[in-house]
Write a protein that holds these residues in place. Structure first.
Motif, mmCIF file in Angstrom:
data_model
loop_
_atom_site.group_PDB
_atom_site.id
_atom_site.type_symbol
_atom_site.label_atom_id
_atom_site.label_comp_id
_atom_site.label_asym_id
_atom_site.label_seq_id
_atom_site.Cartn_x
_atom_site.Cartn_y
_atom_site.Cartn_z
ATOM 1 N N GLU A 163 -8.593 0.791 -1.521
ATOM 2 C CA GLU A 163 -7.575 1.660 -0.930
ATOM 3 C C GLU A 163 -6.835 2.454 -2.010
ATOM 4 O O GLU A 163 -6.549 3.638 -1.832
ATOM 5 C CB GLU A 163 -6.591 0.841 -0.092
ATOM 6 C CG GLU A 163 -7.157 0.356 1.207
ATOM 7 C CD GLU A 163 -7.428 1.462 2.210
ATOM 8 O OE1 GLU A 163 -6.816 2.539 2.125
ATOM 9 O OE2 GLU A 163 -8.271 1.246 3.088
ATOM 10 N N ARG A 164 -6.523 1.826 -3.114
ATOM 11 C CA ARG A 164 -5.863 2.545 -4.214
ATOM 12 C C ARG A 164 -6.770 3.624 -4.785
ATOM 13 O O ARG A 164 -6.317 4.722 -5.095
ATOM 14 C CB ARG A 164 -5.455 1.575 -5.314
ATOM 15 C CG ARG A 164 -4.273 0.738 -4.950
ATOM 16 C CD ARG A 164 -3.851 -0.134 -6.096
ATOM 17 N NE ARG A 164 -2.766 -1.019 -5.677
ATOM 18 C CZ ARG A 164 -2.347 -2.046 -6.353
ATOM 19 N NH1 ARG A 164 -2.908 -2.339 -7.517
ATOM 20 N NH2 ARG A 164 -1.370 -2.794 -5.911
ATOM 21 N N TYR A 165 -8.051 3.317 -4.926
ATOM 22 C CA TYR A 165 -9.018 4.290 -5.434
ATOM 23 C C TYR A 165 -9.097 5.500 -4.501
ATOM 24 O O TYR A 165 -9.074 6.644 -4.960
ATOM 25 C CB TYR A 165 -10.396 3.642 -5.578
ATOM 26 C CG TYR A 165 -11.490 4.618 -5.916
ATOM 27 C CD1 TYR A 165 -11.633 5.099 -7.211
ATOM 28 C CD2 TYR A 165 -12.366 5.074 -4.940
ATOM 29 C CE1 TYR A 165 -12.621 6.008 -7.529
ATOM 30 C CE2 TYR A 165 -13.359 5.982 -5.248
ATOM 31 C CZ TYR A 165 -13.488 6.446 -6.538
ATOM 32 O OH TYR A 165 -14.458 7.351 -6.847
ATOM 33 N N ILE A 166 -9.170 5.256 -3.200
ATOM 34 C CA ILE A 166 -9.233 6.351 -2.225
ATOM 35 C C ILE A 166 -7.982 7.219 -2.324
ATOM 36 O O ILE A 166 -8.061 8.450 -2.334
ATOM 37 C CB ILE A 166 -9.389 5.795 -0.788
ATOM 38 C CG1 ILE A 166 -10.746 5.126 -0.622
ATOM 39 C CG2 ILE A 166 -9.200 6.880 0.258
ATOM 40 C CD1 ILE A 166 -11.933 6.045 -0.754
ATOM 41 N N GLU A 167 -6.831 6.601 -2.419
ATOM 42 C CA GLU A 167 -5.578 7.360 -2.494
ATOM 43 C C GLU A 167 -5.473 8.169 -3.790
ATOM 44 O O GLU A 167 -4.970 9.279 -3.786
ATOM 45 C CB GLU A 167 -4.367 6.429 -2.360
ATOM 46 C CG GLU A 167 -4.146 5.919 -0.966
ATOM 47 C CD GLU A 167 -3.844 7.013 0.039
ATOM 48 O OE1 GLU A 167 -3.170 8.005 -0.309
ATOM 49 O OE2 GLU A 167 -4.308 6.883 1.182
ATOM 50 N N LYS A 168 -5.950 7.625 -4.881
ATOM 51 C CA LYS A 168 -5.832 8.319 -6.162
ATOM 52 C C LYS A 168 -6.848 9.445 -6.328
ATOM 53 O O LYS A 168 -6.594 10.412 -7.038
ATOM 54 C CB LYS A 168 -5.978 7.333 -7.312
ATOM 55 C CG LYS A 168 -4.779 6.441 -7.475
ATOM 56 C CD LYS A 168 -4.953 5.501 -8.643
ATOM 57 C CE LYS A 168 -3.725 4.618 -8.806
ATOM 58 N NZ LYS A 168 -3.861 3.692 -9.930
ATOM 59 N N THR A 169 -8.014 9.325 -5.684
ATOM 60 C CA THR A 169 -9.061 10.331 -5.881
ATOM 61 C C THR A 169 -9.066 11.422 -4.826
ATOM 62 O O THR A 169 -9.628 12.485 -5.066
ATOM 63 C CB THR A 169 -10.459 9.672 -5.909
ATOM 64 O OG1 THR A 169 -10.670 8.957 -4.700
ATOM 65 C CG2 THR A 169 -10.591 8.743 -7.106
ATOM 66 N N ASP A 170 -8.445 11.210 -3.673
ATOM 67 C CA ASP A 170 -8.403 12.238 -2.635
ATOM 68 C C ASP A 170 -7.368 13.302 -2.986
ATOM 69 O O ASP A 170 -6.458 13.090 -3.786
ATOM 70 C CB ASP A 170 -8.049 11.625 -1.278
ATOM 71 C CG ASP A 170 -9.240 10.963 -0.617
ATOM 72 O OD1 ASP A 170 -10.360 11.094 -1.144
ATOM 73 O OD2 ASP A 170 -9.046 10.312 0.416
ATOM 74 N N ASP A 181 0.839 -1.196 0.000
ATOM 75 C CA ASP A 181 0.000 0.000 0.000
ATOM 76 C C ASP A 181 0.872 1.244 0.000
ATOM 77 O O ASP A 181 2.062 1.189 0.292
ATOM 78 C CB ASP A 181 -0.898 -0.016 1.233
ATOM 79 C CG ASP A 181 -2.239 0.621 0.987
ATOM 80 O OD1 ASP A 181 -2.401 1.297 -0.059
ATOM 81 O OD2 ASP A 181 -3.123 0.467 1.833
ATOM 82 N N PHE A 182 0.260 2.381 -0.311
ATOM 83 C CA PHE A 182 0.958 3.659 -0.292
ATOM 84 C C PHE A 182 0.039 4.714 0.283
ATOM 85 O O PHE A 182 -1.178 4.583 0.258
ATOM 86 C CB PHE A 182 1.439 4.049 -1.697
ATOM 87 C CG PHE A 182 0.329 4.111 -2.713
ATOM 88 C CD1 PHE A 182 -0.331 5.302 -2.989
ATOM 89 C CD2 PHE A 182 -0.051 2.977 -3.414
ATOM 90 C CE1 PHE A 182 -1.349 5.346 -3.923
ATOM 91 C CE2 PHE A 182 -1.065 3.015 -4.352
ATOM 92 C CZ PHE A 182 -1.717 4.205 -4.613
ATOM 93 N N ALA A 183 0.625 5.783 0.841
ATOM 94 C CA ALA A 183 -0.156 6.866 1.444
ATOM 95 C C ALA A 183 0.328 8.189 0.876
ATOM 96 O O ALA A 183 1.394 8.677 1.243
ATOM 97 C CB ALA A 183 -0.014 6.848 2.964
ATOM 98 N N ILE A 184 -0.451 8.760 -0.055
ATOM 99 C CA ILE A 184 -0.078 10.057 -0.620
ATOM 100 C C ILE A 184 -1.135 11.128 -0.373
ATOM 101 O O ILE A 184 -0.855 12.303 -0.455
ATOM 102 C CB ILE A 184 0.195 9.957 -2.139
ATOM 103 C CG1 ILE A 184 -1.018 9.415 -2.888
ATOM 104 C CG2 ILE A 184 1.425 9.133 -2.412
ATOM 105 C CD1 ILE A 184 -0.881 9.432 -4.386
ATOM 106 N N SER A 185 -2.364 10.712 -0.052
ATOM 107 C CA SER A 185 -3.406 11.712 0.172
ATOM 108 C C SER A 185 -3.831 11.782 1.633
ATOM 109 O O SER A 185 -4.626 12.635 1.998
ATOM 110 C CB SER A 185 -4.625 11.421 -0.711
ATOM 111 O OG SER A 185 -5.213 10.208 -0.349
ATOM 112 N N THR A 186 -3.331 10.900 2.469
ATOM 113 C CA THR A 186 -3.624 10.936 3.896
ATOM 114 C C THR A 186 -2.334 10.727 4.662
ATOM 115 O O THR A 186 -1.353 10.217 4.121
ATOM 116 C CB THR A 186 -4.609 9.821 4.306
ATOM 117 O OG1 THR A 186 -4.071 8.560 3.923
ATOM 118 C CG2 THR A 186 -5.965 9.994 3.660
ATOM 119 N N ASP A 187 -2.345 11.138 5.924
ATOM 120 C CA ASP A 187 -1.153 10.883 6.723
ATOM 121 C C ASP A 187 -1.108 9.396 7.076
ATOM 122 O O ASP A 187 -2.103 8.689 7.008
ATOM 123 C CB ASP A 187 -1.134 11.761 7.970
ATOM 124 C CG ASP A 187 -2.269 11.467 8.920
ATOM 125 O OD1 ASP A 187 -1.985 11.060 10.053
ATOM 126 O OD2 ASP A 187 -3.445 11.639 8.512
#
Length: 87
Positions: A70-77, A13-19
């Motif tokens: 999770e990927r969708y959330i990260e890409k759209t936020d 996983d990756f975190a770019i739109s949330t801490d």
């Protein structure tokens, strides 16, 4: 006769739109829900034979759905730290 089938599920996983703390809490909550449902299905499967197949199908499909969600959330936020910027 039952034949065991071994499978390995990976998770990255990756975190770019949330801490990271928020991401870890969200992901761990979803994985706990996934695990609880899978345990429930396996317990029912000991009594109702068809649930063996349901649990076997649910496990990889739900796991992949979690990853895609999770990927969708990260890409759209909005990117972390970009909320106040305009332009």
């Amino acid at each position: 006769m039952a034949v065991p089938v071994f499978a390995m599920l990976g998770y990255g996983d990756f975190a770019i739109s949330t801490d990271v703390k928020t991401k870890v809490k969200r992901t761990s909550s979803l994985l706990a829900l996934f695990s609880g449902i899978l345990i429930g299905l396996s317990l029912v499967a000991t009594k109702v034979y068809i649930f063996n197949y349901i649990a076997a199908i649910f496990s990889p499909l739900a796991h992949e759905a979690l990853i895609l969600y999770e990927r969708y959330i990260e890409k759209t936020d909005v990117l972390c730290g970009e909320e106040g910027k305009k332009g």
